[in-house]
Design an enzyme around this catalytic site. Sequence first.
Site, PDB file in Angstrom:
ATOM      1  N   ARG A  67      16.471 -89.567   6.622  1.00  0.00           N
ATOM      2  CA  ARG A  67      15.261 -88.886   6.241  1.00  0.00           C
ATOM      3  C   ARG A  67      13.948 -89.711   6.229  1.00  0.00           C
ATOM      4  O   ARG A  67      14.082 -90.675   5.628  1.00  0.00           O
ATOM      5  CB  ARG A  67      15.349 -88.149   5.188  1.00  0.00           C
ATOM      6  CG  ARG A  67      14.125 -87.300   4.712  1.00  0.00           C
ATOM      7  CD  ARG A  67      14.141 -86.652   3.260  1.00  0.00           C
ATOM      8  NE  ARG A  67      12.861 -86.324   2.949  1.00  0.00           N
ATOM      9  CZ  ARG A  67      12.119 -86.439   1.932  1.00  0.00           C
ATOM     10  NH1 ARG A  67      12.737 -86.968   1.022  1.00  0.00           N
ATOM     11  NH2 ARG A  67      10.894 -85.774   1.542  1.00  0.00           N
ATOM     12  N   HIS A  73       4.230 -87.160   3.576  1.00  0.00           N
ATOM     13  CA  HIS A  73       4.784 -87.941   2.078  1.00  0.00           C
ATOM     14  C   HIS A  73       3.570 -88.717   1.724  1.00  0.00           C
ATOM     15  O   HIS A  73       3.600 -89.735   1.461  1.00  0.00           O
ATOM     16  CB  HIS A  73       5.992 -88.544   2.440  1.00  0.00           C
ATOM     17  CG  HIS A  73       6.720 -88.897   1.241  1.00  0.00           C
ATOM     18  ND1 HIS A  73       8.112 -88.522   1.479  1.00  0.00           N
ATOM     19  CD2 HIS A  73       6.503 -89.641   0.530  1.00  0.00           C
ATOM     20  CE1 HIS A  73       8.664 -89.151   0.072  1.00  0.00           C
ATOM     21  NE2 HIS A  73       7.695 -89.643  -0.523  1.00  0.00           N
ATOM     22  N   GLU A 125       7.322 -83.269  -2.137  1.00  0.00           N
ATOM     23  CA  GLU A 125       7.147 -83.135  -3.544  1.00  0.00           C
ATOM     24  C   GLU A 125       5.507 -82.532  -3.717  1.00  0.00           C
ATOM     25  O   GLU A 125       4.700 -83.318  -4.265  1.00  0.00           O
ATOM     26  CB  GLU A 125       7.250 -84.558  -4.224  1.00  0.00           C
ATOM     27  CG  GLU A 125       8.740 -84.812  -4.220  1.00  0.00           C
ATOM     28  CD  GLU A 125       9.124 -86.053  -4.803  1.00  0.00           C
ATOM     29  OE1 GLU A 125       8.066 -86.849  -5.397  1.00  0.00           O
ATOM     30  OE2 GLU A 125      10.386 -86.336  -5.054  1.00  0.00           O
ATOM     31  N   ASN A 147      14.732 -82.936  -4.450  1.00  0.00           N
ATOM     32  CA  ASN A 147      14.705 -84.235  -5.012  1.00  0.00           C
ATOM     33  C   ASN A 147      14.844 -84.077  -6.388  1.00  0.00           C
ATOM     34  O   ASN A 147      14.168 -83.581  -7.284  1.00  0.00           O
ATOM     35  CB  ASN A 147      13.319 -84.745  -4.681  1.00  0.00           C
ATOM     36  CG  ASN A 147      13.145 -85.256  -3.266  1.00  0.00           C
ATOM     37  OD1 ASN A 147      13.805 -84.981  -2.427  1.00  0.00           O
ATOM     38  ND2 ASN A 147      11.799 -85.745  -2.806  1.00  0.00           N
ATOM     39  N   TYR A 207      16.146 -86.453  -9.843  1.00  0.00           N
ATOM     40  CA  TYR A 207      16.153 -87.460 -10.675  1.00  0.00           C
ATOM     41  C   TYR A 207      16.811 -87.551 -11.907  1.00  0.00           C
ATOM     42  O   TYR A 207      17.591 -88.557 -12.243  1.00  0.00           O
ATOM     43  CB  TYR A 207      14.924 -88.328 -10.349  1.00  0.00           C
ATOM     44  CG  TYR A 207      14.924 -89.000  -9.096  1.00  0.00           C
ATOM     45  CD1 TYR A 207      13.898 -88.135  -8.041  1.00  0.00           C
ATOM     46  CD2 TYR A 207      15.229 -90.053  -8.777  1.00  0.00           C
ATOM     47  CE1 TYR A 207      13.690 -88.741  -6.893  1.00  0.00           C
ATOM     48  CE2 TYR A 207      15.117 -90.637  -7.214  1.00  0.00           C
ATOM     49  CZ  TYR A 207      14.322 -89.889  -6.548  1.00  0.00           C
ATOM     50  OH  TYR A 207      14.075 -90.112  -5.134  1.00  0.00           O
ATOM     51  N   GLU A 267      16.513 -86.169  -2.053  1.00  0.00           N
ATOM     52  CA  GLU A 267      16.183 -87.385  -2.730  1.00  0.00           C
ATOM     53  C   GLU A 267      17.305 -87.465  -3.969  1.00  0.00           C
ATOM     54  O   GLU A 267      17.120 -86.269  -4.578  1.00  0.00           O
ATOM     55  CB  GLU A 267      14.959 -87.840  -2.940  1.00  0.00           C
ATOM     56  CG  GLU A 267      14.186 -88.324  -1.784  1.00  0.00           C
ATOM     57  CD  GLU A 267      12.576 -88.389  -2.282  1.00  0.00           C
ATOM     58  OE1 GLU A 267      12.436 -89.068  -3.412  1.00  0.00           O
ATOM     59  OE2 GLU A 267      11.797 -88.352  -1.440  1.00  0.00           O
TER      60      GLU A 267
HETATM   61  O1  LIG Z   1      10.353 -92.285  -7.443  1.00  0.00           O
HETATM   62  C1  LIG Z   1      11.342 -92.416  -6.435  1.00  0.00           C
HETATM   63  C2  LIG Z   1      10.830 -91.369  -5.211  1.00  0.00           C
HETATM   64  N1  LIG Z   1      10.628 -90.171  -5.844  1.00  0.00           N
HETATM   65  N2  LIG Z   1      10.199 -89.110  -5.035  1.00  0.00           N
HETATM   66  C3  LIG Z   1       9.283 -89.715  -3.846  1.00  0.00           C
HETATM   67  C4  LIG Z   1       9.540 -90.877  -3.638  1.00  0.00           C
HETATM   68  O2  LIG Z   1       8.439 -91.435  -2.652  1.00  0.00           O
HETATM   69  C5  LIG Z   1       9.520 -91.968  -4.562  1.00  0.00           C
HETATM   70  O3  LIG Z   1       9.863 -93.187  -4.113  1.00  0.00           O
END
Ligand SMILES: OC[C@H]1NNC[C@@H](O)[C@@H]1O
Length: 444
Positions: free
Chosen positions: A77, A121, A166, A292, A294, A350
């Site tokens: 990706r 992005h 995002e 995504n 985390y 992600e």
């Molecule tokens: O913070 C880690 C990742 N989170 N999502 C978007 C990415 O551009 C970031 O690096």
Amino acid sequence: MAELRFPDGFLWGTATASYQVEGAVREDGRGESIWDRFSHTPGKTFEGQTGDVACDHYHRYPEDVEHMARMGMNAYRFSVAWPRIFPEGKGPVNQKGLDFYRRLVDALQGRHIQPCLTLYHWDLPQALQEKGGWDNRDTGRYFAEYAHTLYQALGDRVPLWITLNEPWVAAILGHAFGQHAPGFGDFPLAMRVVHHLLLAHGWAVEAFRHDGPRRAQIGITLNLSPVEPATGKEADGQAADLADRFTNRLFLDPIFRGAYPELPDLMRSALPQATPEEMERISTPVDFLGVNYYTRQVVEADPQGLYGVGMVPARGDLTEMGWEVYPQGLYDLLIRVHREYHPQAVYVTENGAAFADEIQDGEVDDPRRIAYVREHLSRAHAAIGAGVPLKGYFYWSLMDNFEWAFGYSKRFGLLYVVPGSLERVWKRSARWYAQVAQANAVPL
Ligand SMILES: OC[C@H]1NNC[C@@H](O)[C@@H]1O
Ligand SMILES: [Ca+2]
């Protein structure tokens, strides 16, 4: 040996983004982006670091693709830098910019790695920012034309397309909190940007449906996190519900239900009055949802907090970003999204962690990253078992890179990037992840 087998054809990949890895910001006609402008603005990034060189992926992509192939990846990706294709955001196409992505896609195909292309992005052409950026609806129209140009140029060789990465972060961190480009601190502006980004998404999906590549699929990537109340108190539960509406449902509801969630008056009134026709555009059906994930959010009622919501500081096992390692949240999130929004397919676009990686004698031993990925993959496997149509997993990130306002101080990569030489060094997690991809199974 005990192992968790994944479905045949499951995608095993890594993820990157143009401004974070490419560098070559002046090369072959690339125009300025809002992140060039922001990172060069004193005080905005860690030690004033910028993406001018980054990982020099623009020149080293053949080696990077080789690393992916050796890791047994079957997918990758990446994002296209809009200012490479249209230096001014619109107008004549910069063929040299397009040629870079043609070369990258050719290299990936040569190693049987499926490209997953993110159209946006965060690196908006600065020329469009000067015309209002995402506060100007025209930007969404130019986005759809940019998308159309890429469908024509790469459509038959790219199976997975993502409109936006995002949008919550781009809208809120970029326009309400000022931590990201373009760096505004204006909440009503941020809510207009939410709506205009969603319109841009809808228009790009429609362009894809009209004359995009037939066999390919298109979706959107959202940063989502389960929100949990600090206690069982009613007030904390209400705070959690509000935080969920403002972060997760603000995008999930328009895209999958064609309507914004109920919001507090102040927040709601900041959103432009959306017409039914606009909500139809925004909810043009997508083929998949990119998630995504985390960490989770824990919130409590806090009169001093934004809209009376206070974030409870994460405790326990934390990453370098201060995020709680909470694998269960991936399961909870995937189940919730599946049950409440029914996406046709889901990809984890992600998931990853920054740890204080150190290189010693050319080796980087990162047991915490191996544990992080193993635990999250085991929850992903459980979600598949519970019926979630999860089709792939992209680890963030292939290599250490420019972590926005944190610069290069946060290392998320499976590959360690040596400062200066930019040499890529496999961390132990890269070898572990390679075994998983090659076996299509997670060893327990
Ligand atoms: O913070 C880690 C990742 N989170 N999502 C978007 C990415 O551009 C970031 O690096
Ligand atoms: Ca509809």
